[in-house]
Design a protein around this motif. Structure first.
Motif, PDB file in Angstrom:
ATOM      1  N   ALA A  80      -7.877 -11.149  -2.546  1.00 20.70           N
ATOM      2  CA  ALA A  80      -6.522 -10.639  -2.324  1.00 20.70           C
ATOM      3  C   ALA A  80      -5.615 -11.744  -1.818  1.00 20.70           C
ATOM      4  O   ALA A  80      -6.069 -12.699  -1.174  1.00 20.70           O
ATOM      5  N   GLU A  81      -4.332 -11.596  -2.125  1.00 30.42           N
ATOM      6  CA  GLU A  81      -3.279 -12.453  -1.588  1.00 30.42           C
ATOM      7  C   GLU A  81      -2.218 -11.542  -0.987  1.00 30.42           C
ATOM      8  O   GLU A  81      -2.024 -10.415  -1.445  1.00 30.42           O
ATOM      9  N   LYS A  82      -1.518 -12.054   0.027  1.00 26.33           N
ATOM     10  CA  LYS A  82      -0.503 -11.264   0.723  1.00 26.33           C
ATOM     11  C   LYS A  82       0.807 -12.047   0.790  1.00 26.33           C
ATOM     12  O   LYS A  82       0.810 -13.250   1.011  1.00 26.33           O
ATOM     13  N   LEU A  83       1.899 -11.336   0.595  1.00 27.07           N
ATOM     14  CA  LEU A  83       3.234 -11.909   0.712  1.00 27.07           C
ATOM     15  C   LEU A  83       4.001 -11.059   1.720  1.00 27.07           C
ATOM     16  O   LEU A  83       4.105  -9.837   1.553  1.00 27.07           O
ATOM     17  N   VAL A  84       4.510 -11.690   2.769  1.00 21.15           N
ATOM     18  CA  VAL A  84       5.348 -10.980   3.736  1.00 21.15           C
ATOM     19  C   VAL A  84       6.778 -11.076   3.231  1.00 21.15           C
ATOM     20  O   VAL A  84       7.373 -12.146   3.229  1.00 21.15           O
ATOM     21  N   ARG A  85       7.318  -9.945   2.738  1.00 18.47           N
ATOM     22  CA  ARG A  85       8.687  -9.923   2.216  1.00 18.47           C
ATOM     23  C   ARG A  85       9.702  -9.846   3.348  1.00 18.47           C
ATOM     24  O   ARG A  85      10.783 -10.397   3.276  1.00 18.47           O
ATOM     25  N   ALA A  86       9.354  -9.106   4.383  1.00 20.45           N
ATOM     26  CA  ALA A  86      10.165  -8.934   5.589  1.00 20.45           C
ATOM     27  C   ALA A  86       9.248  -8.273   6.604  1.00 20.45           C
ATOM     28  O   ALA A  86       8.187  -7.751   6.224  1.00 20.45           O
ATOM     29  N   PRO A  87       9.603  -8.263   7.881  1.00 19.06           N
ATOM     30  CA  PRO A  87       8.731  -7.596   8.856  1.00 19.06           C
ATOM     31  C   PRO A  87       8.464  -6.141   8.446  1.00 19.06           C
ATOM     32  O   PRO A  87       9.377  -5.374   8.184  1.00 19.06           O
ATOM     33  N   GLY A  88       7.186  -5.807   8.327  1.00 25.90           N
ATOM     34  CA  GLY A  88       6.800  -4.456   7.944  1.00 25.90           C
ATOM     35  C   GLY A  88       6.818  -4.187   6.455  1.00 25.90           C
ATOM     36  O   GLY A  88       6.541  -3.081   6.013  1.00 25.90           O
ATOM     37  N   HIS A  89       7.118  -5.192   5.646  1.00 31.58           N
ATOM     38  CA  HIS A  89       7.200  -5.046   4.182  1.00 31.58           C
ATOM     39  C   HIS A  89       6.336  -6.130   3.532  1.00 31.58           C
ATOM     40  O   HIS A  89       6.669  -7.304   3.597  1.00 31.58           O
ATOM     41  N   TYR A  90       5.253  -5.694   2.891  1.00 31.90           N
ATOM     42  CA  TYR A  90       4.273  -6.624   2.347  1.00 31.90           C
ATOM     43  C   TYR A  90       3.998  -6.337   0.876  1.00 31.90           C
ATOM     44  O   TYR A  90       4.090  -5.196   0.433  1.00 31.90           O
ATOM     45  N   SER A  91       3.635  -7.376   0.142  1.00 34.36           N
ATOM     46  CA  SER A  91       3.127  -7.233  -1.219  1.00 34.36           C
ATOM     47  C   SER A  91       1.734  -7.830  -1.242  1.00 34.36           C
ATOM     48  O   SER A  91       1.463  -8.835  -0.575  1.00 34.36           O
ATOM     49  N   TYR A  92       0.858  -7.200  -2.005  1.00 32.47           N
ATOM     50  CA  TYR A  92      -0.514  -7.661  -2.134  1.00 32.47           C
ATOM     51  C   TYR A  92      -0.852  -7.818  -3.613  1.00 32.47           C
ATOM     52  O   TYR A  92      -0.504  -6.958  -4.423  1.00 32.47           O
ATOM     53  N   ARG A  93      -1.538  -8.883  -3.943  1.00 30.04           N
ATOM     54  CA  ARG A  93      -2.144  -9.070  -5.259  1.00 30.04           C
ATOM     55  C   ARG A  93      -3.637  -8.889  -5.051  1.00 30.04           C
ATOM     56  O   ARG A  93      -4.236  -9.574  -4.220  1.00 30.04           O
ATOM     57  N   LEU A  94      -4.211  -7.972  -5.802  1.00 36.03           N
ATOM     58  CA  LEU A  94      -5.618  -7.640  -5.618  1.00 36.03           C
ATOM     59  C   LEU A  94      -6.408  -7.925  -6.889  1.00 36.03           C
ATOM     60  O   LEU A  94      -5.914  -7.698  -7.996  1.00 36.03           O
ATOM     61  N   LEU A  95      -7.623  -8.386  -6.723  1.00 34.14           N
ATOM     62  CA  LEU A  95      -8.577  -8.498  -7.810  1.00 34.14           C
ATOM     63  C   LEU A  95      -9.647  -7.454  -7.519  1.00 34.14           C
ATOM     64  O   LEU A  95     -10.374  -7.549  -6.526  1.00 34.14           O
ATOM     65  N   ILE A  96      -9.693  -6.420  -8.372  1.00 32.84           N
ATOM     66  CA  ILE A  96     -10.495  -5.226  -8.112  1.00 32.84           C
ATOM     67  C   ILE A  96     -11.664  -5.151  -9.087  1.00 32.84           C
ATOM     68  O   ILE A  96     -11.503  -5.389 -10.285  1.00 32.84           O
ATOM     69  N   LYS A  97     -12.808  -4.773  -8.562  1.00 35.12           N
ATOM     70  CA  LYS A  97     -14.003  -4.544  -9.367  1.00 35.12           C
ATOM     71  C   LYS A  97     -14.197  -3.032  -9.462  1.00 35.12           C
ATOM     72  O   LYS A  97     -14.218  -2.341  -8.437  1.00 35.12           O
ATOM     73  N   ALA A  98     -14.306  -2.514 -10.688  1.00 37.25           N
ATOM     74  CA  ALA A  98     -14.455  -1.076 -10.896  1.00 37.25           C
ATOM     75  C   ALA A  98     -15.369  -0.815 -12.079  1.00 37.25           C
ATOM     76  O   ALA A  98     -15.526  -1.665 -12.959  1.00 37.25           O
ATOM     77  N   LEU A  99     -15.940   0.381 -12.088  1.00 43.97           N
ATOM     78  CA  LEU A  99     -16.764   0.815 -13.216  1.00 43.97           C
ATOM     79  C   LEU A  99     -15.948   1.736 -14.105  1.00 43.97           C
ATOM     80  O   LEU A  99     -15.163   2.544 -13.618  1.00 43.97           O
ATOM     81  N   THR A 100     -16.172   1.603 -15.408  1.00 45.38           N
ATOM     82  CA  THR A 100     -15.541   2.513 -16.357  1.00 45.38           C
ATOM     83  C   THR A 100     -16.598   3.522 -16.812  1.00 45.38           C
ATOM     84  O   THR A 100     -17.797   3.231 -16.763  1.00 45.38           O
TER      85      THR A 100
END
Length: 138
Positions: A80-100
């Motif tokens: 995961a990566e995190k971006l603080v856009r403003a105090p209390g406002h965040y964006s996350y980029r996630l790499l997720i492992k899932a089963l189909t």
């Protein structure tokens, strides 16, 4: 896959999107404070063990399933990566492992989740930017 290899993939996958968004002149950049640093994406250390990151990943899978009538089974966020856009406002980029369904091996997905602090003791508000296949390791 190591944590750093996963993060390199996530960063590379989004670099083109980031540059494309800044190729056009945008008037709101004219008011940028030169003394305030630009927000930057930073890796979330030990994302696989971070309960909050895992909850965001599960929420992303659940939302994808509801919107697309899919049946992915969340396993875990591997990076995961995190971006603080403003105090209390965040964006996350996630790499997720899932089963189909009907598959015996996991698939990988990229997702962006925005989290905005709610008022009056309510839980944060989540919105989802994208949820797309990332790559196949087999």
């Amino acid at each position: 896959m190591t944590f750093f290899a996963a993060m390199a993939f996530v960063a590379t996958a989004h670099r083109d999107d980031h540059h494309d968004n800044h190729d056009h002149h945008d008037d709101h950049h004219d008011n940028h404070d030169p003394h305030r640093p630009e927000p930057r994406w930073v890796p979330v250390p030990l994302a696989e063990k971070d309960n909050h990151i895992q909850e965001l990943g599960k929420s992303a899978v659940d939302t994808y399933n509801k919107q697309n009538r899919a049946r992915l089974y969340f396993l875990h966020v591997i990076a995961a990566e995190k971006l603080v856009r403003a105090p209390g406002h965040y964006s996350y980029r996630l790499l997720i492992k899932a089963l189909t369904p009907h598959r015996h091996h996991p698939e990988f997905y990229k997702s962006q989740v925005m989290e905005d602090a709610a008022r009056h003791g309510k839980p944060p508000v989540l919105s989802f930017g994208y949820f797309v296949p990332a790559f196949n390791l087999h």
